[in-house]
Structure formats: C-alpha cells, structure tokens
Design an enzyme around this catalytic site. Structure first.
Site, PDB file in Angstrom:
ATOM      1  N   HIS A  35       0.699  -1.199  -0.198  1.00 35.49           N
ATOM      2  CA  HIS A  35       0.028   0.033   0.091  1.00 35.49           C
ATOM      3  C   HIS A  35       0.943   1.369  -0.115  1.00 35.49           C
ATOM      4  CE1 HIS A  35      -3.827  -1.932   0.340  1.00 35.49           C
ATOM      5  NE2 HIS A  35      -3.359  -2.875   0.972  1.00 35.49           N
ATOM      6  N   LEU A 128      -2.322 -12.772  -5.437  1.00 35.17           N
ATOM      7  CA  LEU A 128      -0.907 -12.943  -6.250  1.00 35.17           C
ATOM      8  C   LEU A 128      -1.071 -12.322  -7.635  1.00 35.17           C
ATOM      9  CD1 LEU A 128      -0.210 -16.687  -5.168  1.00 35.17           C
ATOM     10  CD2 LEU A 128       0.490 -14.525  -4.125  1.00 35.17           C
ATOM     11  N   SER A 131      -5.391 -10.988 -11.847  1.00 31.33           N
ATOM     12  CA  SER A 131      -6.059  -9.904 -12.748  1.00 31.33           C
ATOM     13  C   SER A 131      -4.974  -9.258 -13.545  1.00 31.33           C
ATOM     14  CB  SER A 131      -6.873  -8.987 -11.966  1.00 31.33           C
ATOM     15  OG  SER A 131      -6.411  -8.201 -11.025  1.00 31.33           O
ATOM     16  N   ASP A 188       1.455  -3.990  -9.148  1.00 36.44           N
ATOM     17  CA  ASP A 188       1.352  -5.228  -9.688  1.00 36.44           C
ATOM     18  C   ASP A 188       1.543  -5.419 -11.236  1.00 36.44           C
ATOM     19  OD1 ASP A 188       0.613  -6.064  -7.318  1.00 36.44           O
ATOM     20  OD2 ASP A 188      -1.735  -5.764  -7.561  1.00 36.44           O
TER      21      ASP A 188
END
Length: 399
Positions: A35, A128, A131, A188
């Site tokens: 975050h 993980l 998407s 990500d």
C-alpha cells in the site's frame, strides 16, 4: 504442460488453426512494501513462476473475442465485444479485464480486434495478482498481433514504435482504475511486466526508477513459502478504496503531494496533525517505506536471511495500523513464525489472499506442516502452500 502450450492447444480446439502467437505474464509476490505504491513510495516485488498466457490471432473487424480455459478444462467465452463501443463498466465479470485493456489501447490508436484464448495457473483471488497477469498478457498479445512486439525485459531494442514496459504498466493501471473500477496502484502491473529471474524489483514509484536486486534464495539456504489462505479478496471491493482515499486525504491535510514526502523523522509531528482515523494509515505507509529501504540495504550486503524481522514488522503494521489482515492471514503468519520461520507477513492488498514466510531450507516441511495443522485445529480450510523463486516477467512464448 506450460500455460502457453495449454493456451495454444485450446486455441486450436476452438478455432481449428494455430494461433499467430502466444504471450504470457506472471503473477507476483510482494516481498515488502504494501500500500505504498499509490502513495508514491517504494515496493519490492518478484514475479512468480505461475503465469497466464494469451494465444491469439488478429481480426480485421474490430471485434475482441476472448475465451478462458478453467481449472476444470471447460472453456468460458466472453462473446463478441465491439472495441469501438467499449465504455467503462460496460463489461462485467472476468471479461472486464481484457475488455478494459482493449479500451485503453483503442485510445492509443490500437483498435484492431483479435481472437484470444487464455490459460494459466496463477491462483485466482489469492492476492497474487492474477488479474494483472491477465491484463498484461492480453496487452502484450494485442500489441504483438498489431505488429508491436515488446522484447524481453533485459533488451532495450524493442520493435520500433512499440511502447516500453513502464508505459504499458500505466495503460494497464488505467484499464483497471477507470474501466474495471478497481483503484489499484502501479505495483502489480510493473512487477508482472518488469521483473527478472533471480531478482526482486526495487521500484521507486514516484520516479519510475527500477533496480533488479539479486535475491539468491538457494545460496542463502532459505525458501519463500507462499500460503494461500483460500479466502478470496478483490481490489474492486470497498476496503481497498477506503484505505487509498484515507491516505490521499491525509496527504492533503499535511500539505504534501503524497505520503512519500513524510519522513520517518517527521512522522510524530505529522501524526499530531491528523484525526485519529487517519494517523494509523500514515504511520503504516511511512514506516513501510523505510522497511523497504532497509531490506534493500540488507540484500545489497548479501544478508538475505536477516530480512525476517522486517517482514514481521510489516505484518504487524498492516494488521494493526492499516487494518487489512484477516483471521486466516494472521493464523498463517503466527503459526509459521511459531514453527521457526525467520519472518512472515501477509502479501497483496489484504482482506484475504496469501501470506509469505521466509524459511530455512531445513525447516520448510516443519513450517508447512505446522501451518496446515493450525488451520485444521481452527476448523478452517487448509491453505494451499507452495514455494516460489523470482521468475521472468511478461513476454512472448515459443510453443
């Protein structure tokens, strides 16, 4: 059988011909730095060996047709999607992710259609980044089918005119933020696209500077144990967005561009200016950024086995200050530590998903068994456990 081969074979079954190409992208584990990405901070992910692959052939009618191969071997098809007609929230479910990518690429001048078939082994809902693996694989496939091949991470000379990987990461972020409606940061996508084998990726989100930091697990005699608690999470749900809005509000109150600008030394004074509900969020982000820097420093010194206490402190911060852990995540972390793990923390956006543990090679099975037993004793479904090593980023596959 590799995900790329699975996708290619499924494409042949559906379309009666070989695909023009196959592209794949990995899931990721964030070693530390949670975050912090949407606060202009530091992150330290690595790519998993697990991948999602997109086999495809171009179409000339502006239609995107996507099918996915499920774990049960059954194919789900999106139905034809008119790229010119795509608008945010116009597609729901899993098909929203490839549709969102096509929507963004359309705005960049790449509006050609494609037939795509997706297959892979990144666990869904496990924190993980399945998407983002899907979005990155589809993006590279659509660009590749348009003649814009993005080369390997280590190679500077991509196809002339092809976007670079940091630019593609921004496009994927936009597709998820604006089309799907999930307020994710850049961690990500960048990890899936830019990580390399045997390294963790030290990323300064604000500047975009990256460093591939060696992460020699075998040499250090340790392993990373991933514990998928099988409690599904979603970035599109409310908790993640609430935390992000809270940190943005705190930055506004403190008069800084982002919480990245609050130093560890200035943290007490900053906390004194904030309402009670925002202070813990700020404390987590500021201390987490410092933990990333400390872990990178230890890795530069060759002290990989000594990073465990920073993983522990990260989990406590996410549990108590950011308040994104769960009973299952805490149980996985606590039982791994009690059984001898050098350090453990939840990884990913929280509210479910996976935890990781740094474990001595000789203690691996002891720790794994202890975690499974703890879940059995608590009447919970056993987590899926596996080890992982830093692996290659997204790219074209030979099948």
């Amino acid at each position: 059988m590799s995900p790329a081969t699975e996708a290619a074979e499924a494409f042949r079954r559906i379309h009666g011909r070989a695909p023009a190409g196959v592209w794949s992208a990995p899931g990721r584990v964030n070693l530390i730095g949670e975050h912090t990405d949407y606060n202009d901070g530091f992150v330290l992910p690595f790519a998993l060996p697990h991948r999602l692959a997109a086999a495809g052939t171009p179409r000339q009618d502006g239609v995107l047709n996507v099918a996915t191969l499920g774990d049960d071997g059954q194919l789900q098809q999106s139905g034809p999607l008119e790229i010119a007609s795509l608008e945010p929230r116009s597609v729901t479910g899993w098909a929203a992710y490839p549709a969102g990518v096509a929507w963004v690429l359309r705005d960049q001048g790449y509006a050609a259609g494609a037939d795509l078939v997706i297959a892979g082994d990144v666990p869904s809902g496990a924190g993980l980044s399945s998407s983002h693996a899907l979005e990155c694989a589809v993006t590279l496939a659509l660009l590749g089918l348009a003649g814009l091949e993005v080369d390997a991470v280590e190679i500077d000379g991509d196809t002339p005119g092809a976007p670079d990987r940091p630019q593609i990461a921004l496009w994927v972020q936009r597709s998820e933020n604006d089309f799907v409606g999930a307020p994710t940061g850049l961690l990500d996508q960048t990890a899936s696209l830019c990580c390399t084998e045997s390294c963790v990726l030290f990323l300064d989100v604000r500047s975009g500077e990256m460093e591939q930091v060696p992460f020699p697990l075998a040499e250090a005699g340790v392993r990373i144990l991933i514990m998928d608690t099988r409690t599904k999470h979603s970035h599109a749900e409310g908790g993640y967005g609430e935390r992000r809005r809270g940190t943005e509000r705190a930055a506004e109150l403190l008069g800084v561009k982002a919480l990245r600008d609050v130093t560890l030394e200035g943290l007490p004074a900053a906390l004194a200016q904030l309402p009670d509900e925002l202070a813990p969020l700020v404390r987590h982000v500021v201390t987490e950024n410092q933990r990333v820097l400390d872990v990178v420093d230890l890795l530069h010194q060759g002290k990989l086995a000594e990073i465990g206490p920073y993983l522990d402190a990260s989990h406590v911060s996410m549990r108590d200050d950011y308040r994104i852990s769960t009973t299952e995540l805490d149980l996985a972390v606590d039982s791994a530590r009690a059984a001898g793990a050098l350090g453990a923390r939840m990884t990913g956006g929280g509210f479910g998903g996976s935890a990781i543990a740094l474990v001595r090679e000789d203690d691996l099975e002891t720790v794994r068994s202890a975690v499974e037993t703890a879940f059995d004793n608590a009447g919970l479904r056993r987590p899926r456990t596996f080890t992982a090593v830093p692996s290659r980023g997204a790219g074209r596959d030979e099948v």
